[in-house]
Design a protein around this motif. Structure first.
Motif, PDB file in Angstrom:
ATOM      1  N   ARG A 161       0.817  -1.212   0.000  1.00  0.00           N
ATOM      2  CA  ARG A 161       0.000   0.000   0.000  1.00  0.00           C
ATOM      3  C   ARG A 161       0.852   1.264   0.000  1.00  0.00           C
ATOM      4  NH1 ARG A 161      -2.171   1.995   5.603  1.00  0.00           N
ATOM      5  NH2 ARG A 161      -0.439   1.459   7.000  1.00  0.00           N
ATOM      6  N   ARG A 162       2.086   1.190   0.548  1.00  0.00           N
ATOM      7  CA  ARG A 162       2.973   2.352   0.536  1.00  0.00           C
ATOM      8  C   ARG A 162       4.369   2.004   0.030  1.00  0.00           C
ATOM      9  NH1 ARG A 162       1.291   4.806   6.488  1.00  0.00           N
ATOM     10  NH2 ARG A 162      -0.658   5.814   5.830  1.00  0.00           N
ATOM     11  N   GLY A 163       4.479   0.864  -0.606  1.00  0.00           N
ATOM     12  CA  GLY A 163       5.755   0.490  -1.207  1.00  0.00           C
ATOM     13  C   GLY A 163       6.882   0.300  -0.215  1.00  0.00           C
ATOM     14  N   GLY A 164       6.543   0.070   1.056  1.00  0.00           N
ATOM     15  CA  GLY A 164       7.564  -0.088   2.077  1.00  0.00           C
ATOM     16  C   GLY A 164       8.100   1.221   2.628  1.00  0.00           C
ATOM     17  N   HIS A 165       7.611   2.365   2.121  1.00  0.00           N
ATOM     18  CA  HIS A 165       8.111   3.664   2.574  1.00  0.00           C
ATOM     19  C   HIS A 165       7.814   3.938   4.038  1.00  0.00           C
ATOM     20  CE1 HIS A 165       9.678   5.456  -1.118  1.00  0.00           C
ATOM     21  NE2 HIS A 165       8.641   4.938  -1.773  1.00  0.00           N
ATOM     22  N   ASP A 166       6.807   3.290   4.593  1.00  0.00           N
ATOM     23  CA  ASP A 166       6.446   3.551   5.984  1.00  0.00           C
ATOM     24  C   ASP A 166       7.088   2.559   6.955  1.00  0.00           C
ATOM     25  OD1 ASP A 166       5.001   1.393   5.089  1.00  0.00           O
ATOM     26  OD2 ASP A 166       3.077   2.039   5.928  1.00  0.00           O
ATOM     27  N   HIS A 167       7.970   1.697   6.475  1.00  0.00           N
ATOM     28  CA  HIS A 167       8.646   0.725   7.317  1.00  0.00           C
ATOM     29  C   HIS A 167      10.024   1.255   7.731  1.00  0.00           C
ATOM     30  CE1 HIS A 167       5.500  -1.890   5.858  1.00  0.00           C
ATOM     31  NE2 HIS A 167       5.994  -2.942   6.476  1.00  0.00           N
ATOM     32  N   PHE A 168      10.448   0.885   8.933  1.00  0.00           N
ATOM     33  CA  PHE A 168      11.811   1.224   9.364  1.00  0.00           C
ATOM     34  C   PHE A 168      12.355   0.121  10.253  1.00  0.00           C
ATOM     35  CE2 PHE A 168       9.385   2.801  12.967  1.00  0.00           C
ATOM     36  CZ  PHE A 168      10.225   2.726  14.072  1.00  0.00           C
ATOM     37  N   LEU A 169      13.674   0.072  10.356  1.00  0.00           N
ATOM     38  CA  LEU A 169      14.352  -0.914  11.186  1.00  0.00           C
ATOM     39  C   LEU A 169      15.618  -0.300  11.748  1.00  0.00           C
ATOM     40  CD1 LEU A 169      16.222  -3.626   9.063  1.00  0.00           C
ATOM     41  CD2 LEU A 169      15.592  -1.385   8.197  1.00  0.00           C
ATOM     42  N   VAL A 170      16.244  -0.994  12.678  1.00  0.00           N
ATOM     43  CA  VAL A 170      17.484  -0.559  13.315  1.00  0.00           C
ATOM     44  C   VAL A 170      18.583  -1.539  12.930  1.00  0.00           C
ATOM     45  CG1 VAL A 170      18.649  -0.181  15.526  1.00  0.00           C
ATOM     46  CG2 VAL A 170      16.282   0.549  15.224  1.00  0.00           C
ATOM     47  N   MET A 171      19.793  -1.016  12.657  1.00  0.00           N
ATOM     48  CA  MET A 171      20.918  -1.853  12.266  1.00  0.00           C
ATOM     49  C   MET A 171      22.113  -1.496  13.151  1.00  0.00           C
ATOM     50  SD  MET A 171      20.389  -1.715   8.102  1.00  0.00           S
ATOM     51  CE  MET A 171      21.025  -3.361   7.794  1.00  0.00           C
ATOM     52  N   ALA A 172      22.651  -2.498  13.839  1.00  0.00           N
ATOM     53  CA  ALA A 172      23.656  -2.251  14.867  1.00  0.00           C
ATOM     54  C   ALA A 172      25.077  -2.512  14.404  1.00  0.00           C
ATOM     55  CB  ALA A 172      23.352  -3.106  16.101  1.00  0.00           C
ATOM     56  N   ARG A 173      25.318  -2.343  13.114  1.00  0.00           N
ATOM     57  CA  ARG A 173      26.683  -2.379  12.581  1.00  0.00           C
ATOM     58  C   ARG A 173      26.814  -1.220  11.599  1.00  0.00           C
ATOM     59  NH1 ARG A 173      29.070  -7.536  13.617  1.00  0.00           N
ATOM     60  NH2 ARG A 173      30.810  -6.907  12.309  1.00  0.00           N
ATOM     61  N   PRO A 174      28.035  -0.784  11.301  1.00  0.00           N
ATOM     62  CA  PRO A 174      28.206   0.282  10.311  1.00  0.00           C
ATOM     63  C   PRO A 174      27.655  -0.122   8.950  1.00  0.00           C
ATOM     64  CG  PRO A 174      30.230  -0.039  11.562  1.00  0.00           C
ATOM     65  CD  PRO A 174      29.320  -1.178  11.922  1.00  0.00           C
ATOM     66  N   ALA A 175      27.193   0.857   8.190  1.00  0.00           N
ATOM     67  CA  ALA A 175      26.617   0.583   6.871  1.00  0.00           C
ATOM     68  C   ALA A 175      27.602  -0.144   5.963  1.00  0.00           C
ATOM     69  CB  ALA A 175      26.164   1.891   6.224  1.00  0.00           C
ATOM     70  N   TRP A 176      28.885   0.076   6.200  1.00  0.00           N
ATOM     71  CA  TRP A 176      29.913  -0.611   5.406  1.00  0.00           C
ATOM     72  C   TRP A 176      29.700  -2.130   5.427  1.00  0.00           C
ATOM     73  CZ3 TRP A 176      33.664   0.167   1.956  1.00  0.00           C
ATOM     74  CH2 TRP A 176      34.679  -0.763   1.824  1.00  0.00           C
ATOM     75  N   ASP A 177      29.227  -2.662   6.544  1.00  0.00           N
ATOM     76  CA  ASP A 177      29.049  -4.105   6.674  1.00  0.00           C
ATOM     77  C   ASP A 177      27.859  -4.621   5.878  1.00  0.00           C
ATOM     78  OD1 ASP A 177      31.180  -4.026   8.375  1.00  0.00           O
ATOM     79  OD2 ASP A 177      30.033  -4.345  10.203  1.00  0.00           O
ATOM     80  N   PHE A 178      27.020  -3.722   5.373  1.00  0.00           N
ATOM     81  CA  PHE A 178      25.820  -4.131   4.624  1.00  0.00           C
ATOM     82  C   PHE A 178      25.824  -3.566   3.202  1.00  0.00           C
ATOM     83  CE2 PHE A 178      24.586  -3.541   9.131  1.00  0.00           C
ATOM     84  CZ  PHE A 178      24.250  -4.842   9.445  1.00  0.00           C
ATOM     85  N   SER A 179      26.978  -3.143   2.709  1.00  0.00           N
ATOM     86  CA  SER A 179      27.016  -2.376   1.454  1.00  0.00           C
ATOM     87  C   SER A 179      27.820  -3.039   0.347  1.00  0.00           C
ATOM     88  CB  SER A 179      27.599  -0.977   1.725  1.00  0.00           C
ATOM     89  OG  SER A 179      26.872  -0.316   2.734  1.00  0.00           O
ATOM     90  N   GLN A 180      27.999  -4.344   0.428  1.00  0.00           N
ATOM     91  CA  GLN A 180      28.675  -5.045  -0.655  1.00  0.00           C
ATOM     92  C   GLN A 180      27.771  -5.088  -1.881  1.00  0.00           C
ATOM     93  OE1 GLN A 180      29.717  -9.578  -1.867  1.00  0.00           O
ATOM     94  NE2 GLN A 180      30.257  -9.025   0.228  1.00  0.00           N
ATOM     95  N   SER A 181      28.327  -4.839  -3.029  1.00  0.00           N
ATOM     96  CA  SER A 181      27.546  -4.952  -4.261  1.00  0.00           C
ATOM     97  C   SER A 181      27.091  -6.397  -4.458  1.00  0.00           C
ATOM     98  CB  SER A 181      28.392  -4.519  -5.460  1.00  0.00           C
ATOM     99  OG  SER A 181      27.723  -4.838  -6.671  1.00  0.00           O
ATOM    100  N   PRO A 182      25.841  -6.604  -4.851  1.00  0.00           N
ATOM    101  CA  PRO A 182      25.381  -7.979  -5.099  1.00  0.00           C
ATOM    102  C   PRO A 182      26.191  -8.694  -6.165  1.00  0.00           C
ATOM    103  CG  PRO A 182      23.517  -6.469  -4.973  1.00  0.00           C
ATOM    104  CD  PRO A 182      24.760  -5.619  -5.004  1.00  0.00           C
ATOM    105  N   ASP A 183      26.879  -7.911  -7.001  1.00  0.00           N
ATOM    106  CA  ASP A 183      27.667  -8.504  -8.087  1.00  0.00           C
ATOM    107  C   ASP A 183      29.133  -8.649  -7.728  1.00  0.00           C
ATOM    108  OD1 ASP A 183      25.358  -8.494  -9.702  1.00  0.00           O
ATOM    109  OD2 ASP A 183      25.719  -6.395 -10.250  1.00  0.00           O
ATOM    110  N   ALA A 184      29.494  -8.395  -6.465  1.00  0.00           N
ATOM    111  CA  ALA A 184      30.901  -8.436  -6.066  1.00  0.00           C
ATOM    112  C   ALA A 184      31.443  -9.856  -6.154  1.00  0.00           C
ATOM    113  CB  ALA A 184      31.059  -7.906  -4.657  1.00  0.00           C
ATOM    114  N   GLU A 185      32.757  -9.937  -6.310  1.00  0.00           N
ATOM    115  CA  GLU A 185      33.406 -11.240  -6.315  1.00  0.00           C
ATOM    116  C   GLU A 185      33.303 -11.863  -4.927  1.00  0.00           C
ATOM    117  OE1 GLU A 185      34.747 -12.882  -8.852  1.00  0.00           O
ATOM    118  OE2 GLU A 185      34.006 -11.295 -10.162  1.00  0.00           O
ATOM    119  N   PRO A 186      33.393 -13.174  -4.805  1.00  0.00           N
ATOM    120  CA  PRO A 186      33.336 -13.828  -3.491  1.00  0.00           C
ATOM    121  C   PRO A 186      34.420 -13.313  -2.552  1.00  0.00           C
ATOM    122  CG  PRO A 186      33.138 -15.437  -5.257  1.00  0.00           C
ATOM    123  CD  PRO A 186      33.492 -14.132  -5.901  1.00  0.00           C
ATOM    124  N   LEU A 187      34.135 -13.411  -1.252  1.00  0.00           N
ATOM    125  CA  LEU A 187      35.035 -13.082  -0.165  1.00  0.00           C
ATOM    126  C   LEU A 187      35.235 -11.589   0.042  1.00  0.00           C
ATOM    127  CD1 LEU A 187      37.760 -15.859  -0.601  1.00  0.00           C
ATOM    128  CD2 LEU A 187      35.684 -15.904   0.770  1.00  0.00           C
TER     129      LEU A 187
END
Length: 455
Positions: A161-187
């Motif tokens: 109904r709102r495309g997920g725009h009204d959802h939020f969450l908390v992340m307890a690590r730096p964004a760097w830990d969640f920012s690998q490109s999906p196309d990145a090489e392994p490891l």
């Protein structure tokens, strides 16, 4: 620790979550909750509670976080007689925030009445298999089971109904830990959670954000101080104000060994080692207003994580110091920044990404010169600028004003103990949680207007 040996408090926490989640009513009457209603979305235990039960799953590669789960994420107390001090681990922010939200006065059990929907997803714990376990080569899959649950299994209408725009969450690590490109090489380090288009519309409250993505907002690292009453907060503030500051500057941290390549931490270590015994330091100008310090620089060695759960190791020296140095490390931000505010120790930053471009909801960006000092790390590392010279030139009266501003900001940067329904009982004092909730509600409101989603 396996699920079969889970402590009693963990099972009580599970029961508490299950019992309260379906039945919380929207408290407050009339317009008190207008624009502020939050619904906590129901998620299967595999997205939160089961992750807590598996707290020792990745030993010895990743240490057990079982001890840090105590007191709903605050951790065990530092000693038996304390009411406010805990051995808090920053990775428990998701659990801590979730518990605080259960006390929020404008919860609603009806998601269609909600202005925002919270996802009680412990994302940093769910990331551990991708960071340290057998799924390191499968990082693009982190979060996809959650997306599948939200859009296909449980009430997909709430997402659509709102495309997920009204959802939020908390992340307890730096964004760097969640920012690998999906196309990145392994490891390649990290998961791809924040790079997945499926979650682009979700607001992420994170301890360190990247400079540009609109969906991320940095919120303070949790410190070890969690007062349960205003009296305990004000008692600590009085202690901070009366502390005798006998040291000019302090660095609590690791890295920067003398044999390493030039970097800001190495420069700080060198300067500290060269000046630590020069109590009668003379900056070669004959300004009689300069303050005499018993110690020019204090170095608290936190190598190997020895300070992480032992606030006494660094808090006492910080209380005796005027300026706390906050150099970047593996990532720009540091928990120590918030420890320094807690001690009334004026933070010294070496790049804007360490705080100015991170915590805009909690620290007013236009006022940074009133409560902190900024020295470009390039000037120190490559141009020979001495930190001690810069700090010694700040007049004593200005130092006092800056410290008072640091103390004024302190309540905004701590997470008080759960069990208090709102800041009303605190005389209107807002803590880091209150400000984060206000900020995310405003962000979601603006985004819904921008994309013409109906209320």
């Amino acid at each position: 620790m396996s699920s079969s040996s889970s402590p009693l408090w963990l099972w009580l926490w599970c029961f508490f979550i299950i019992a309260i989640s379906p039945s919380v009513e929207s408290r407050g009457d009339g317009d008190e909750c207008w624009g502020r209603r939050i619904h906590i979305r129901k998620l299967p235990p595999r997205f939160n509670l089961d992750l807590l039960r598996n707290c020792s799953q990745f030993r010895p590669i990743y240490p057990s976080f079982c001890p840090h789960l105590a007191n709903h994420g605050l951790g065990p107390t530092t000693h038996n007689r304390t009411l406010s001090w805990h051995r808090t681990d920053p990775s428990m922010l998701e659990l801590l925030f979730h518990r605080r939200l259960l006390d929020y006065p404008c919860l609603t059990p009806d998601p269609l009445l909600a202005d925002a929907i919270f996802l009680p997803y412990y994302s940093s714990l769910d990331a551990l298999p991708f960071l340290f376990g057998p799924a390191t080569n499968s990082s693009p899959f982190h979060g996809l089971p959650l997306f599948d649950h939200l859009t296909r299994i449980h009430r997909p209408d709430l997402w659509l109904r709102r495309g997920g725009h009204d959802h939020f969450l908390v992340m307890a690590r730096p964004a760097w830990d969640f920012s690998q490109s999906p196309d990145a090489e392994p490891l390649v380090w990290g998961t791809s959670f924040l790079k997945l288009p499926q979650f682009y519309n979700v607001s992420a409250l994170i301890i360190e954000s990247r400079p540009t993505p609109y969906q991320e907002q940095a919120i303070p690292y949790p410190t070890s101080f969690h007062p349960s009453t205003p009296h305990l907060l004000h008692s600590w503030i009085r202690r901070v104000r009366r502390s005798r500051r006998t040291t000019l500057m302090l660095f609590a941290g690791g890295g920067g060994s003398i044999g390493s390549n030039p970097n800001i931490r190495r420069s700080i270590r060198l300067e500290c080692n060269n000046g630590i015994d020069r109590a009668n330091y003379d900056d070669d100008d004959d300004d009689d207003d300069n303050v005499y310090y018993e110690k020019v620089c204090e170095f608290v060695d936190c190598s190997g994580g020895v300070c992480e759960h032992d606030p006494i190791r660094y808090m006492r020296p910080m209380l005796e110091t005027n300026f706390c140095l906050q150099p970047p490390g593996d990532t720009p931000t540091r928990r120590s920044t918030f420890d320094s505010f807690l001690a009334g120790c004026i933070p010294v930053f070496f790049e804007d990404l360490s705080a100015r471009r991170q915590y805009g909801w909690h620290l007013p960006e236009e006022e940074y010169g009133e409560f902190s000092v900024t020295i470009a790390k390039e000037d120190v590392v490559w141009d020979g600028v001495r930190i001690v010279d810069v700090l010694r030139r700040i007049p004593e009266e200005e130092v006092r004003r800056m410290r008072e501003r640091v103390i004024e900001l302190m309540p905004r940067l701590i997470y008080r103990k759960h069990g208090v329904s709102s800041n009303v009982g605190w005389g209107g004092i807002k803590d880091a949680f209150d400000i984060a909730v206000e900020g995310v509600l405003e962000r979601i409101r603006n985004r819904l207007l921008k994309f013409n989603y109906s209320a």
